[in-house]
Enzyme design. Structure first.
Site, PDB file in Angstrom:
ATOM      1  N   ASP A  37       0.921  -1.068   0.221  1.00  0.00           N
ATOM      2  CA  ASP A  37       0.010   0.008   0.100  1.00  0.00           C
ATOM      3  C   ASP A  37       1.139   1.225  -0.103  1.00  0.00           C
ATOM      4  O   ASP A  37       2.258   1.176   0.399  1.00  0.00           O
ATOM      5  CB  ASP A  37      -0.982  -0.024   1.128  1.00  0.00           C
ATOM      6  CG  ASP A  37      -2.102   0.929   1.043  1.00  0.00           C
ATOM      7  OD1 ASP A  37      -3.073   0.170   0.744  1.00  0.00           O
ATOM      8  OD2 ASP A  37      -2.070   1.938   1.117  1.00  0.00           O
ATOM      9  N   ARG A  92     -19.437   3.664 -10.138  1.00  0.00           N
ATOM     10  CA  ARG A  92     -18.191   3.316 -10.320  1.00  0.00           C
ATOM     11  C   ARG A  92     -17.481   4.014 -11.308  1.00  0.00           C
ATOM     12  O   ARG A  92     -16.186   4.290 -11.249  1.00  0.00           O
ATOM     13  CB  ARG A  92     -18.290   1.608 -10.703  1.00  0.00           C
ATOM     14  CG  ARG A  92     -18.772   0.915  -9.818  1.00  0.00           C
ATOM     15  CD  ARG A  92     -18.732  -0.568 -10.280  1.00  0.00           C
ATOM     16  NE  ARG A  92     -19.338  -1.598  -9.398  1.00  0.00           N
ATOM     17  CZ  ARG A  92     -20.766  -1.986  -9.267  1.00  0.00           C
ATOM     18  NH1 ARG A  92     -21.474  -1.483 -10.091  1.00  0.00           N
ATOM     19  NH2 ARG A  92     -21.277  -2.845  -8.420  1.00  0.00           N
ATOM     20  N   ASN A 124     -12.112  -0.277  -9.289  1.00  0.00           N
ATOM     21  CA  ASN A 124     -13.340  -0.174 -10.193  1.00  0.00           C
ATOM     22  C   ASN A 124     -12.884   1.285 -11.033  1.00  0.00           C
ATOM     23  O   ASN A 124     -12.055   2.202 -10.450  1.00  0.00           O
ATOM     24  CB  ASN A 124     -14.662   0.097  -9.599  1.00  0.00           C
ATOM     25  CG  ASN A 124     -15.222  -1.104  -9.466  1.00  0.00           C
ATOM     26  OD1 ASN A 124     -15.442  -1.791 -10.483  1.00  0.00           O
ATOM     27  ND2 ASN A 124     -15.663  -1.614  -8.248  1.00  0.00           N
ATOM     28  N   ARG A 155     -23.785 -12.233  -6.110  1.00  0.00           N
ATOM     29  CA  ARG A 155     -25.037 -11.623  -5.464  1.00  0.00           C
ATOM     30  C   ARG A 155     -26.337 -12.292  -6.149  1.00  0.00           C
ATOM     31  O   ARG A 155     -27.195 -12.380  -5.151  1.00  0.00           O
ATOM     32  CB  ARG A 155     -24.876 -10.194  -5.784  1.00  0.00           C
ATOM     33  CG  ARG A 155     -23.879  -9.461  -5.271  1.00  0.00           C
ATOM     34  CD  ARG A 155     -23.673  -8.079  -5.371  1.00  0.00           C
ATOM     35  NE  ARG A 155     -22.812  -7.301  -4.637  1.00  0.00           N
ATOM     36  CZ  ARG A 155     -21.804  -6.392  -4.846  1.00  0.00           C
ATOM     37  NH1 ARG A 155     -21.431  -5.754  -6.110  1.00  0.00           N
ATOM     38  NH2 ARG A 155     -21.032  -5.882  -3.812  1.00  0.00           N
ATOM     39  N   HIS A 179     -19.165  -4.464 -15.711  1.00  0.00           N
ATOM     40  CA  HIS A 179     -19.308  -4.275 -14.153  1.00  0.00           C
ATOM     41  C   HIS A 179     -20.008  -3.011 -13.759  1.00  0.00           C
ATOM     42  O   HIS A 179     -19.473  -2.141 -13.246  1.00  0.00           O
ATOM     43  CB  HIS A 179     -17.987  -4.696 -13.497  1.00  0.00           C
ATOM     44  CG  HIS A 179     -18.357  -4.561 -11.978  1.00  0.00           C
ATOM     45  ND1 HIS A 179     -19.134  -5.531 -11.366  1.00  0.00           N
ATOM     46  CD2 HIS A 179     -17.691  -4.225 -10.883  1.00  0.00           C
ATOM     47  CE1 HIS A 179     -19.255  -5.326  -9.937  1.00  0.00           C
ATOM     48  NE2 HIS A 179     -18.168  -4.534  -9.769  1.00  0.00           N
TER      49      HIS A 179
HETATM   50  N1  APR Z   1      -0.482   2.463  -4.216  1.00  0.00           N
HETATM   51  C1  APR Z   1      -0.668   1.695  -3.499  1.00  0.00           C
HETATM   52  N2  APR Z   1      -2.183   1.466  -2.719  1.00  0.00           N
HETATM   53  C2  APR Z   1      -2.876   2.688  -3.036  1.00  0.00           C
HETATM   54  C3  APR Z   1      -2.332   3.596  -3.843  1.00  0.00           C
HETATM   55  C4  APR Z   1      -1.212   3.422  -4.633  1.00  0.00           C
HETATM   56  N3  APR Z   1      -0.817   4.364  -5.500  1.00  0.00           N
HETATM   57  N4  APR Z   1      -3.647   4.571  -4.013  1.00  0.00           N
HETATM   58  C5  APR Z   1      -4.200   4.165  -2.872  1.00  0.00           C
HETATM   59  N5  APR Z   1      -3.937   2.830  -2.395  1.00  0.00           N
HETATM   60  C6  APR Z   1      -4.425   2.416  -1.441  1.00  0.00           C
HETATM   61  C7  APR Z   1      -5.181   3.234  -0.458  1.00  0.00           C
HETATM   62  O1  APR Z   1      -4.048   3.660   0.473  1.00  0.00           O
HETATM   63  C8  APR Z   1      -6.147   2.209   0.288  1.00  0.00           C
HETATM   64  O2  APR Z   1      -5.675   1.631   1.559  1.00  0.00           O
HETATM   65  O3  APR Z   1      -5.685   1.444  -1.883  1.00  0.00           O
HETATM   66  C9  APR Z   1      -6.433   1.121  -0.642  1.00  0.00           C
HETATM   67  C10 APR Z   1      -7.844   1.166  -0.896  1.00  0.00           C
HETATM   68  O4  APR Z   1      -8.727   0.525  -0.224  1.00  0.00           O
HETATM   69  P1  APR Z   1     -10.058   1.307   0.569  1.00  0.00           P
HETATM   70  O5  APR Z   1     -10.140   2.923   0.588  1.00  0.00           O
HETATM   71  O6  APR Z   1     -10.423   0.291   1.601  1.00  0.00           O
HETATM   72  O7  APR Z   1     -11.158   0.788  -0.754  1.00  0.00           O
HETATM   73  P2  APR Z   1     -11.694  -1.007  -1.036  1.00  0.00           P
HETATM   74  O8  APR Z   1     -12.870  -0.701  -0.285  1.00  0.00           O
HETATM   75  O9  APR Z   1     -10.598  -1.806  -0.736  1.00  0.00           O
HETATM   76  O10 APR Z   1     -11.814  -0.575  -2.584  1.00  0.00           O
HETATM   77  C11 APR Z   1     -10.891  -0.838  -3.463  1.00  0.00           C
HETATM   78  O11 APR Z   1     -11.785  -1.999  -5.050  1.00  0.00           O
HETATM   79  O12 APR Z   1     -13.945  -2.929  -5.297  1.00  0.00           O
HETATM   80  C12 APR Z   1     -13.031  -1.772  -5.690  1.00  0.00           C
HETATM   81  O13 APR Z   1     -14.484  -0.044  -6.033  1.00  0.00           O
HETATM   82  C13 APR Z   1     -13.310  -0.494  -5.238  1.00  0.00           C
HETATM   83  O14 APR Z   1     -12.007   0.614  -6.532  1.00  0.00           O
HETATM   84  C14 APR Z   1     -12.318   0.179  -5.115  1.00  0.00           C
HETATM   85  C15 APR Z   1     -11.254  -0.870  -5.030  1.00  0.00           C
END
Ligand code: APR
Length: 310
Positions: A37, A92, A124, A155, A179
């Site tokens: 991350d 999305r 997405n 679903r 999707h």
């Molecule tokens: N590099 C690495 N990690 C990143 C980056 C990056 N450049 N930019 C964002 N992130 C990380 C964020 O720090 C966060 O921890 O991506 C993670 C996304 O997590 P959430 O905000 O909890 O989102 P989440 O519910 O996991 O969904 C992620 O999946 O289902 C799809 O629509 C949803 O596009 C979304 C993705």
């Protein structure tokens, strides 16, 4: 003594979907997991927490949390979940400009360190992000898979099971297309214990379940208010990853690059595919009715329109 080479899966994005997917993979014992991350401490903290659960769960897989890509080298599978998630009122498609940049960046870093990996895209808008991922990686189309159909089908299966009062295990369902709001649930290819859905439920009830499936993601966003679904997305992602790691050759709906199949050229759209050790081993072309084909073409057109925004 020769040691068994353990499999390695990188999960990019240690948020809701990424961390839950990492947990499922680690607990399956199928592979070591590298959780990446951009936020400092987040993947390390979640990785350590997951590793501390291992003695209780009973697996010896290694879980590494990191902000750098060096630890991802030589991965068998790379799962991309990094990016922003929906908030109430957003579609999305509203995520596209932010997430395209994020997916492009993370995929180019990860792909060059694991040139033989299979990419499973979850971020997405899914179909458009598959296009970004295939371009950024330079991977062949068999090794870029979009996870969405397995989620949409899960679903649909849940709603069918509720309606019929039959175990989810006996409910099969198929959702194809992009999707998004135009996704195409296929009642004719859905069944309860092998009995086609149209023989189990009235056309009216099926239409209601189809509609609830189409807005299944939005229903959860409206309830959560701060983000989007992650338990079912992570379970559906694991289904794809497991089929690759065990070469199970599951026949599941995933977004694949179509080059003429279903009359679509050069677009990632959800279709039935066989997933195995090589990624997408085969695209299955079923015969659509004219109505199904029209709905599928409309859905593919929506993906095309979205791509124009990148
Ligand atoms: N590099 C690495 N990690 C990143 C980056 C990056 N450049 N930019 C964002 N992130 C990380 C964020 O720090 C966060 O921890 O991506 C993670 C996304 O997590 P959430 O905000 O909890 O989102 P989440 O519910 O996991 O969904 C992620 O999946 O289902 C799809 O629509 C949803 O596009 C979304 C993705």
């Amino acid at each position: 003594m020769a040691r068994i080479q353990r499999r390695k899966v990188t999960v990019i994005g240690a948020g809701n979907v990424g961390a839950t997917t990492a947990q499922r993979i680690a607990e399956s014992g199928l592979a070591d997991v590298v959780l990446v991350d951009i936020v400092e401490g987040l993947p390390q903290g979640k990785g350590l927490d997951l590793a501390e659960a291992a003695p209780v769960v009973g697996h010896d897989g290694r879980i590494t949390g990191t902000n750098s890509y060096d630890e991802t080298s030589g991965s068998d599978v790379i799962v991309v979940t990094s990016g922003i998630a929906r908030k109430p009122g957003m579609s999305r498609d509203d995520l596209i400009s932010t997430n395209a940049g994020i997916v492009r960046g993370v995929v180019s870093e990860a792909a060059k360190r694991s040139p033989d990996a299979i990419l499973v895209v979850v971020t997405n808008p899914l179909d458009a992000m598959c296009h970004v991922a295939i371009k950024a990686s330079g991977f062949p189309k068999s090794r870029v898979i979009g996870m969405a159909g397995t989620l949409d089908s899960a679903r649909f299966r849940h709603f069918i099971a509720l309606e019929t009062g039959v175990s989810v295990e006996d409910v099969r369902a198929f959702v194809v297309g992009g999707h998004g709001d135009t996704m195409v649930p296929l009642p004719r290819y859905s069944a309860v214990g092998g009995i086609p859905l149209p023989e189990m439920l009235s056309a009216e009830r099926i239409a209601a379940l189809v509609q609830r499936t189409r807005s299944g993601g939005a229903e959860i966003v409206e309830l959560l208010k701060t983000g989007s679904a992650f338990y079912a997305p992570a379970a559906a992602t694991f289904e794809v990853v497991e089929s690759i790691l065990l070469d199970r050759r599951r026949l599941i709906p995933c977004a694949a690059l179509l080059e003429g199949e279903y009359g679509v050229q050069g677009l990632f759209v959800g279709v039935p595919v066989v997933v195995g050790a090589g990624g997408i081993e085969r695209i299955i072309e079923v015969k659509f009715t004219p109505e199904e084909q029209a709905a599928f073409t409309k859905s593919a057109d929506a993906v095309k329109e979205l791509l124009a925004l990148i």
